[in-house]
Design a protein around this motif. Structure first.
Motif, PDB file in Angstrom:
ATOM      1  N   LYS A 114      34.492  31.336  43.800  1.00 60.02           N
ATOM      2  CA  LYS A 114      33.850  32.022  44.924  1.00 60.02           C
ATOM      3  C   LYS A 114      34.556  33.330  45.251  1.00 60.02           C
ATOM      4  CE  LYS A 114      31.694  28.190  47.348  1.00 60.02           C
ATOM      5  NZ  LYS A 114      31.627  27.422  48.584  1.00 60.02           N
ATOM      6  N   ARG A 115      35.856  33.398  44.995  1.00 62.61           N
ATOM      7  CA  ARG A 115      36.632  34.586  45.347  1.00 62.61           C
ATOM      8  C   ARG A 115      36.577  35.674  44.284  1.00 62.61           C
ATOM      9  NH1 ARG A 115      42.046  34.179  48.415  1.00 62.61           N
ATOM     10  NH2 ARG A 115      41.700  36.340  47.980  1.00 62.61           N
TER      11      ARG A 115
ATOM     12  N   LYS B 223      34.255  38.848  45.051  1.00 61.48           N
ATOM     13  CA  LYS B 223      34.364  39.474  46.368  1.00 61.48           C
ATOM     14  C   LYS B 223      35.387  40.607  46.345  1.00 61.48           C
ATOM     15  CE  LYS B 223      32.934  35.510  49.065  1.00 61.48           C
ATOM     16  NZ  LYS B 223      33.257  34.628  50.145  1.00 61.48           N
TER      17      LYS B 223
END
Length: 156
Positions: free
Chosen positions: A132-133, A136
């Protein structure tokens, strides 16, 4: 004087490091005459939980029940029981809780599998969190002045 106190502290530390942490509670009158049988009895006693202390083996406990169990183990060994038969006999009387290391069976699958499941769940959550990171952006957007300065530096 200071040197003497430091020496005493060092000696005390060494003494405590090399002293066994637990003393056995087996009384001399309980010891079997045959060293081989006594070794078997000590091994079995180390595997059985004291039902009074609950965090000690019967080999380490001074409780009366632990003494009775130690004598029972030695009696069963003298009668010719195998180690497994002695453990089965004690478990039949006191239940699986008496074993410090529970046996692997359908009732204890969760107990034995929980550490593996927790490690797998932790690893899976780390993978999900890391994925998920990845996409970003970090930090904040550049101000117009910073962007102009960056463009100027890149042109050089």
């Amino acid at each position: 004087m200071r040197l003497l106190s430091q020496l005493l502290v060092i000696l005390f530390t060494l003494f405590t490091l090399f002293t066994p942490f637990s003393a056995f509670a087996v009384n001399p009158d309980e010891v079997l005459a045959d060293p081989a049988l006594e070794a078997r009895a000590r091994t079995l006693s180390a595997e059985l939980r004291c039902m009074v202390c609950q965090n000690q083996s019967i080999d380490d406990s001074n409780a009366e029940l632990a003494k009775d169990l130690r004598l029972l183990v030695r009696e069963r060994i003298k009668d010719g029981d195998s180690d497994e038969e002695v453990l089965d006999y004690i478990v039949s009387r006191y239940g699986e809780f008496v074993l410090l290391k529970p046996r692997f069976n359908p009732k204890t699958v969760l107990l034995w599998g929980a550490p593996v499941l927790l490690v797998l769940a932790g690893g899976l959550s780390l993978v999900i969190f890391a994925r998920k990171r990845v996409g970003k952006p970090t930090g904040s957007k550049l101000t117009p002045e910073e962007q102009a300065r960056l463009n100027e530096l890149l042109k050089k």
